[in-house]
Scaffold this active site. Sequence first.
Site, PDB file in Angstrom:
ATOM      1  N   SER A 104     -75.465  10.641  53.280  1.00 41.52           N
ATOM      2  CA  SER A 104     -75.202  10.242  54.672  1.00 41.52           C
ATOM      3  C   SER A 104     -76.434   9.529  55.249  1.00 41.52           C
ATOM      4  CB  SER A 104     -74.799  11.464  55.494  1.00 41.52           C
ATOM      5  OG  SER A 104     -74.302  11.076  56.757  1.00 41.52           O
ATOM      6  N   ASP A 154     -63.171   9.175  55.341  1.00 40.28           N
ATOM      7  CA  ASP A 154     -64.419   9.069  56.089  1.00 40.28           C
ATOM      8  C   ASP A 154     -64.314   7.872  57.033  1.00 40.28           C
ATOM      9  OD1 ASP A 154     -67.033   8.644  56.964  1.00 40.28           O
ATOM     10  OD2 ASP A 154     -67.926   9.002  55.005  1.00 40.28           O
ATOM     11  N   HIS A 198     -66.130  12.959  54.714  1.00 39.58           N
ATOM     12  CA  HIS A 198     -67.566  12.693  54.654  1.00 39.58           C
ATOM     13  C   HIS A 198     -68.333  13.924  54.161  1.00 39.58           C
ATOM     14  CE1 HIS A 198     -71.098  10.340  55.873  1.00 39.58           C
ATOM     15  NE2 HIS A 198     -71.623  11.461  56.330  1.00 39.58           N
TER      16      HIS A 198
END
Length: 343
Positions: free
Chosen positions: A184, A290, A319
Amino acid sequence: MSHDQQNQPGIASSSSFSNSIMSHDQQNQPGIVSNPDGTYTRLIQLPSTPATPDRNTHSPVLSKDLPLNPKNQTWLRIYLPKQALDKPSTTPNLMLNLPVIVYFHGSGFVFTSAASTINHDFCVKLAADLSAVIVSVDYRLAPEHRLPAAYEDAVETLQWLKTTQERWLTQFCDFSCCFLMGTSAGANIAYHAGLRATQVIDDLRPLKIKGLILHHPFFGGSERVRSELGLIKDPFLTLSGTDFMWELSLPIGSDRDHEYCNPTVGSGSSQLQQIQLAGWQVLVTGCNDDPLIDRQMEFANMLKEKGLRTVTHFGEDHHGIELFVESKAKDLFVILQNFITSS
Protein backbone atom coordinates in the site's frame (compact mmCIF):
# COMPACT_ATOMS: atom_id res chain seq x y z
CA MET A 1 7.81 7.49 22.04
CA SER A 2 10.33 4.75 21.29
CA HIS A 3 9.37 1.50 19.63
CA ASP A 4 10.11 -0.38 22.89
CA GLN A 5 7.54 1.76 24.69
CA GLN A 6 5.02 1.08 21.94
CA ASN A 7 5.41 -2.70 22.14
CA GLN A 8 2.37 -4.28 23.74
CA PRO A 9 1.88 -7.93 24.68
CA GLY A 10 -0.57 -10.03 22.76
CA ILE A 11 -1.23 -10.91 19.15
CA ALA A 12 -3.83 -9.09 17.10
CA SER A 13 -6.48 -11.08 15.29
CA SER A 14 -6.34 -10.84 11.52
CA SER A 15 -9.38 -8.54 11.52
CA SER A 16 -8.47 -6.20 14.40
CA PHE A 17 -6.69 -3.70 12.17
CA SER A 18 -9.46 -3.42 9.58
CA ASN A 19 -12.14 -3.31 12.29
CA SER A 20 -10.36 -0.44 14.05
CA ILE A 21 -10.04 1.58 10.85
CA MET A 22 -13.61 0.87 9.76
CA SER A 23 -15.16 1.73 13.12
CA HIS A 24 -13.60 5.17 13.04
CA ASP A 25 -14.59 5.74 9.42
CA GLN A 26 -18.20 4.70 10.03
CA GLN A 27 -18.41 7.13 12.96
CA ASN A 28 -16.88 9.90 10.82
CA GLN A 29 -13.84 9.94 13.08
CA PRO A 30 -10.55 10.52 11.30
CA GLY A 31 -8.48 8.21 13.50
CA ILE A 32 -6.04 11.05 14.25
CA VAL A 33 -6.64 14.49 15.73
CA SER A 34 -4.46 17.58 16.01
CA ASN A 35 -3.66 19.09 19.40
CA PRO A 36 -3.31 22.81 20.24
CA ASP A 37 0.44 22.38 20.74
CA GLY A 38 0.89 21.16 17.17
CA THR A 39 1.22 17.48 18.04
CA TYR A 40 -1.17 14.73 16.95
CA THR A 41 -3.00 11.98 18.80
CA ARG A 42 -3.76 8.73 17.01
CA LEU A 43 -7.11 7.39 18.15
CA ILE A 44 -6.49 3.99 16.60
CA GLN A 45 -4.42 1.83 18.96
CA LEU A 46 -3.19 -1.46 17.58
CA PRO A 47 -1.24 -4.31 19.21
CA SER A 48 2.51 -4.51 18.73
CA THR A 49 4.84 -7.48 18.89
CA PRO A 50 8.38 -7.33 20.30
CA ALA A 51 11.31 -8.65 18.32
CA THR A 52 12.34 -12.26 19.04
CA PRO A 53 16.15 -12.59 18.74
CA ASP A 54 16.34 -15.71 20.96
CA ARG A 55 16.85 -18.79 18.79
CA ASN A 56 14.96 -20.88 21.37
CA THR A 57 11.74 -19.26 20.20
CA HIS A 58 9.14 -21.48 18.53
CA SER A 59 8.99 -19.08 15.57
CA PRO A 60 10.75 -20.22 12.39
CA VAL A 61 12.13 -16.69 12.08
CA LEU A 62 14.27 -14.63 14.43
CA SER A 63 14.02 -10.85 14.60
CA LYS A 64 15.91 -7.98 16.16
CA ASP A 65 15.63 -4.19 16.24
CA LEU A 66 18.46 -1.87 15.25
CA PRO A 67 18.64 1.94 15.17
CA LEU A 68 18.75 3.71 11.82
CA ASN A 69 18.81 7.41 12.69
CA PRO A 70 18.43 8.17 16.42
CA LYS A 71 17.87 11.86 15.69
CA ASN A 72 14.84 11.01 13.55
CA GLN A 73 13.85 8.11 15.85
CA THR A 74 13.87 5.74 12.89
CA TRP A 75 14.83 2.11 13.26
CA LEU A 76 14.86 -1.26 11.50
CA ARG A 77 13.54 -4.71 12.36
CA ILE A 78 15.63 -7.49 10.81
CA TYR A 79 14.11 -10.94 10.17
CA LEU A 80 16.32 -14.01 9.71
CA PRO A 81 14.98 -17.50 8.92
CA LYS A 82 16.14 -19.71 11.79
CA GLN A 83 17.19 -22.41 9.34
CA ALA A 84 20.07 -20.16 8.24
CA LEU A 85 21.65 -20.60 11.67
CA ASP A 86 21.16 -24.35 11.59
CA LYS A 87 23.00 -24.98 8.31
CA PRO A 88 26.44 -26.53 8.90
CA SER A 89 29.39 -24.39 7.94
CA THR A 90 32.93 -25.65 7.58
CA THR A 91 34.14 -22.21 6.55
CA PRO A 92 34.10 -19.26 8.96
CA ASN A 93 31.74 -16.45 7.94
CA LEU A 94 30.28 -18.55 5.12
CA MET A 95 27.80 -16.54 3.09
CA LEU A 96 24.51 -18.37 2.68
CA ASN A 97 23.45 -16.00 -0.09
CA LEU A 98 19.92 -15.26 1.07
CA PRO A 99 18.20 -12.47 -0.86
CA VAL A 100 17.55 -9.32 1.16
CA ILE A 101 14.16 -7.61 0.95
CA VAL A 102 13.85 -4.06 2.26
CA TYR A 103 10.20 -3.80 3.34
CA PHE A 104 8.02 -0.74 3.96
CA HIS A 105 4.72 -1.19 5.81
CA GLY A 106 1.46 0.43 4.76
CA SER A 107 -1.33 2.39 6.50
CA GLY A 108 -1.46 5.57 4.47
CA PHE A 109 1.88 7.02 5.65
CA VAL A 110 0.07 7.86 8.90
CA PHE A 111 -0.53 4.74 11.01
CA THR A 112 1.26 1.62 12.37
CA SER A 113 4.94 0.81 12.69
CA ALA A 114 7.36 -1.99 11.93
CA ALA A 115 6.47 -3.38 15.36
CA SER A 116 2.70 -3.46 14.73
CA THR A 117 1.59 -7.06 14.96
CA ILE A 118 -0.07 -7.08 11.55
CA ASN A 119 3.19 -5.94 9.91
CA HIS A 120 5.44 -8.10 12.10
CA ASP A 121 3.46 -11.27 11.40
CA PHE A 122 3.50 -10.60 7.64
CA CYS A 123 7.28 -10.13 7.66
CA VAL A 124 7.77 -13.36 9.64
CA LYS A 125 5.78 -15.28 7.01
CA LEU A 126 7.60 -13.46 4.20
CA ALA A 127 11.03 -14.39 5.58
CA ALA A 128 10.04 -18.01 6.25
CA ASP A 129 8.31 -18.70 2.93
CA LEU A 130 10.86 -16.94 0.71
CA SER A 131 13.97 -17.95 2.71
CA ALA A 132 15.00 -14.31 2.66
CA VAL A 133 16.30 -11.76 5.14
CA ILE A 134 13.76 -8.97 5.62
CA VAL A 135 14.76 -5.45 6.65
CA SER A 136 11.54 -3.78 7.78
CA VAL A 137 11.84 0.01 8.02
CA ASP A 138 10.15 2.05 10.73
CA TYR A 139 10.09 5.31 8.81
CA ARG A 140 8.82 8.71 9.94
CA LEU A 141 5.05 9.11 9.75
CA ALA A 142 2.87 11.93 8.47
CA PRO A 143 1.49 14.43 9.31
CA GLU A 144 4.35 15.11 11.72
CA HIS A 145 6.73 14.33 8.86
CA ARG A 146 5.15 14.83 5.47
CA LEU A 147 6.51 13.32 2.29
CA PRO A 148 9.30 13.08 1.19
CA ALA A 149 10.47 12.25 4.76
CA ALA A 150 9.60 8.55 4.35
CA TYR A 151 11.44 8.42 1.01
CA GLU A 152 14.52 9.95 2.64
CA ASP A 153 14.37 7.33 5.40
CA ALA A 154 14.17 4.62 2.75
CA VAL A 155 17.30 5.81 0.94
CA GLU A 156 19.07 6.20 4.29
CA THR A 157 18.27 2.52 4.94
CA LEU A 158 20.00 1.55 1.69
CA GLN A 159 23.06 3.58 2.67
CA TRP A 160 23.03 1.86 6.08
CA LEU A 161 22.85 -1.55 4.45
CA LYS A 162 25.95 -1.03 2.33
CA THR A 163 28.11 -0.27 5.38
CA THR A 164 26.52 -2.34 8.15
CA GLN A 165 28.53 -4.83 10.15
CA GLU A 166 25.40 -6.53 11.47
CA ARG A 167 26.20 -10.27 11.43
CA TRP A 168 22.75 -11.40 10.31
CA LEU A 169 23.30 -9.40 7.15
CA THR A 170 27.01 -9.74 6.48
CA GLN A 171 27.05 -13.50 7.06
CA PHE A 172 23.77 -14.63 5.53
CA CYS A 173 22.82 -12.12 2.82
CA ASP A 174 23.65 -11.81 -0.83
CA PHE A 175 23.94 -8.04 -1.16
CA SER A 176 23.88 -8.38 -4.93
CA CYS A 177 20.29 -9.67 -4.68
CA CYS A 178 18.28 -6.90 -3.03
CA PHE A 179 14.63 -6.03 -3.58
CA LEU A 180 12.61 -3.04 -2.41
CA MET A 181 9.12 -4.10 -1.36
CA GLY A 182 6.17 -2.33 0.19
CA THR A 183 2.49 -2.78 0.88
CA SER A 184 0.00 0.00 0.00
CA ALA A 185 1.66 3.28 1.11
CA GLY A 186 4.78 1.19 1.64
CA ALA A 187 4.71 0.24 -2.05
CA ASN A 188 4.53 3.95 -2.87
CA ILE A 189 7.65 4.41 -0.71
CA ALA A 190 9.42 1.49 -2.40
CA TYR A 191 8.73 3.01 -5.81
CA HIS A 192 9.93 6.50 -4.95
CA ALA A 193 12.92 5.12 -3.02
CA GLY A 194 13.77 3.13 -6.14
CA LEU A 195 13.66 6.27 -8.28
CA ARG A 196 16.02 8.02 -5.87
CA ALA A 197 18.31 5.00 -5.64
CA THR A 198 18.89 5.09 -9.40
CA GLN A 199 20.74 8.37 -8.87
CA VAL A 200 23.25 6.79 -6.47
CA ILE A 201 23.55 3.22 -7.80
CA ASP A 202 27.35 3.24 -7.84
CA ASP A 203 27.46 4.71 -4.34
CA LEU A 204 25.33 1.84 -2.97
CA ARG A 205 27.77 -0.93 -3.87
CA PRO A 206 28.11 -3.73 -2.85
CA LEU A 207 24.33 -3.45 -2.49
CA LYS A 208 22.70 -4.20 -5.82
CA ILE A 209 18.97 -3.73 -6.31
CA LYS A 210 17.39 -6.31 -8.59
CA GLY A 211 13.80 -5.15 -8.55
CA LEU A 212 10.78 -3.48 -6.97
CA ILE A 213 7.89 -5.42 -5.45
CA LEU A 214 4.87 -3.11 -5.30
CA HIS A 215 2.15 -4.87 -3.32
CA HIS A 216 -1.20 -3.05 -3.73
CA PRO A 217 0.54 0.32 -4.34
CA PHE A 218 -1.14 3.41 -2.89
CA PHE A 219 -1.46 5.97 -5.68
CA GLY A 220 -4.00 8.67 -6.46
CA GLY A 221 -4.81 11.70 -8.58
CA SER A 222 -6.99 14.79 -8.75
CA GLU A 223 -9.48 13.32 -11.19
CA ARG A 224 -11.50 10.32 -10.00
CA VAL A 225 -11.11 7.11 -11.94
CA ARG A 226 -13.79 4.45 -12.43
CA SER A 227 -12.79 2.24 -9.51
CA GLU A 228 -12.87 5.22 -7.13
CA LEU A 229 -16.41 6.29 -8.04
CA GLY A 230 -18.27 3.95 -5.71
CA LEU A 231 -18.48 1.10 -8.19
CA ILE A 232 -16.18 -0.98 -5.97
CA LYS A 233 -16.94 -1.56 -2.30
CA ASP A 234 -13.76 -2.42 -0.43
CA PRO A 235 -14.49 -3.42 3.21
CA PHE A 236 -11.15 -1.98 4.28
CA LEU A 237 -10.14 0.98 2.12
CA THR A 238 -12.65 3.80 1.59
CA LEU A 239 -12.44 6.75 -0.77
CA SER A 240 -12.82 9.21 2.10
CA GLY A 241 -10.00 7.39 3.87
CA THR A 242 -7.64 7.75 0.92
CA ASP A 243 -8.53 11.45 0.60
CA PHE A 244 -7.74 11.97 4.27
CA MET A 245 -4.40 10.14 4.09
CA TRP A 246 -3.24 12.20 1.12
CA GLU A 247 -4.32 15.41 2.85
CA LEU A 248 -2.10 14.53 5.80
CA SER A 249 0.90 13.19 3.91
CA LEU A 250 1.46 15.34 0.80
CA PRO A 251 3.54 18.54 1.08
CA ILE A 252 1.35 21.41 2.24
CA GLY A 253 -0.23 23.18 -0.72
CA SER A 254 0.13 20.21 -3.08
CA ASP A 255 -2.77 18.70 -4.98
CA ARG A 256 -3.35 15.03 -5.76
CA ASP A 257 -1.49 15.29 -9.06
CA HIS A 258 1.77 15.79 -7.21
CA GLU A 259 4.29 13.18 -8.38
CA TYR A 260 4.35 11.61 -4.90
CA CYS A 261 0.67 10.74 -5.31
CA ASN A 262 0.20 10.38 -9.07
CA PRO A 263 3.18 8.59 -10.69
CA THR A 264 1.65 8.81 -14.18
CA VAL A 265 1.41 12.61 -14.26
CA GLY A 266 3.53 14.12 -17.03
CA SER A 267 4.05 10.66 -18.55
CA GLY A 268 5.94 9.51 -15.47
CA SER A 269 9.28 10.27 -13.86
CA SER A 270 12.37 10.87 -15.98
CA GLN A 271 14.16 8.45 -13.65
CA LEU A 272 12.19 5.52 -15.06
CA GLN A 273 14.75 5.29 -17.86
CA GLN A 274 17.42 4.71 -15.21
CA ILE A 275 15.42 1.78 -13.81
CA GLN A 276 15.28 0.34 -17.31
CA LEU A 277 19.02 0.81 -17.83
CA ALA A 278 19.75 -0.80 -14.46
CA GLY A 279 17.81 -3.87 -15.61
CA TRP A 280 15.47 -3.94 -12.61
CA GLN A 281 12.24 -5.88 -12.80
CA VAL A 282 9.05 -4.40 -11.32
CA LEU A 283 6.21 -6.47 -9.89
CA VAL A 284 2.83 -4.78 -9.43
CA THR A 285 0.10 -6.68 -7.58
CA GLY A 286 -3.47 -5.69 -6.84
CA CYS A 287 -7.02 -6.91 -6.32
CA ASN A 288 -10.16 -6.33 -8.36
CA ASP A 289 -12.21 -5.12 -5.38
CA ASP A 290 -9.69 -2.44 -4.44
CA PRO A 291 -10.78 1.14 -5.31
CA LEU A 292 -7.18 1.77 -6.35
CA ILE A 293 -7.14 -1.03 -8.94
CA ASP A 294 -7.56 1.23 -11.98
CA ARG A 295 -4.67 3.45 -10.91
CA GLN A 296 -2.47 0.41 -10.28
CA MET A 297 -3.24 -0.95 -13.75
CA GLU A 298 -2.64 2.43 -15.37
CA PHE A 299 0.70 2.68 -13.56
CA ALA A 300 1.75 -0.83 -14.64
CA ASN A 301 0.77 -0.08 -18.25
CA MET A 302 2.88 3.07 -18.17
CA LEU A 303 5.91 1.06 -17.01
CA LYS A 304 5.42 -1.47 -19.81
CA GLU A 305 5.02 1.26 -22.43
CA LYS A 306 8.33 2.76 -21.30
CA GLY A 307 10.04 -0.57 -21.81
CA LEU A 308 10.52 -1.58 -18.17
CA ARG A 309 10.52 -5.28 -17.35
CA THR A 310 7.14 -5.35 -15.62
CA VAL A 311 5.24 -8.28 -14.13
CA THR A 312 1.64 -7.86 -13.00
CA HIS A 313 -0.71 -9.99 -10.95
CA PHE A 314 -4.25 -8.75 -10.33
CA GLY A 315 -6.43 -11.18 -8.42
CA GLU A 316 -9.70 -11.27 -6.53
CA ASP A 317 -10.56 -9.66 -3.18
CA HIS A 318 -9.78 -6.35 -1.48
CA HIS A 319 -6.91 -4.03 -0.59
CA GLY A 320 -4.18 -5.66 1.48
CA ILE A 321 -5.98 -9.01 1.71
CA GLU A 322 -2.70 -10.95 2.08
CA LEU A 323 -2.07 -9.31 5.45
CA PHE A 324 -5.34 -10.72 6.78
CA VAL A 325 -5.84 -14.12 5.13
CA GLU A 326 -3.01 -16.66 5.32
CA SER A 327 -4.09 -18.65 2.27
CA LYS A 328 -3.95 -15.46 0.19
CA ALA A 329 -0.50 -14.71 1.61
CA LYS A 330 0.69 -18.18 0.58
CA ASP A 331 -0.50 -17.54 -2.98
CA LEU A 332 1.29 -14.19 -3.02
CA PHE A 333 4.54 -15.73 -1.78
CA VAL A 334 4.56 -18.17 -4.69
CA ILE A 335 4.34 -15.20 -7.06
CA LEU A 336 7.11 -13.39 -5.18
CA GLN A 337 9.38 -16.44 -5.22
CA ASN A 338 8.98 -16.79 -8.98
CA PHE A 339 9.67 -13.07 -9.42
CA ILE A 340 12.83 -13.16 -7.28
CA THR A 341 14.11 -16.28 -9.04
CA SER A 342 13.53 -14.74 -12.48
CA SER A 343 15.36 -11.57 -11.45
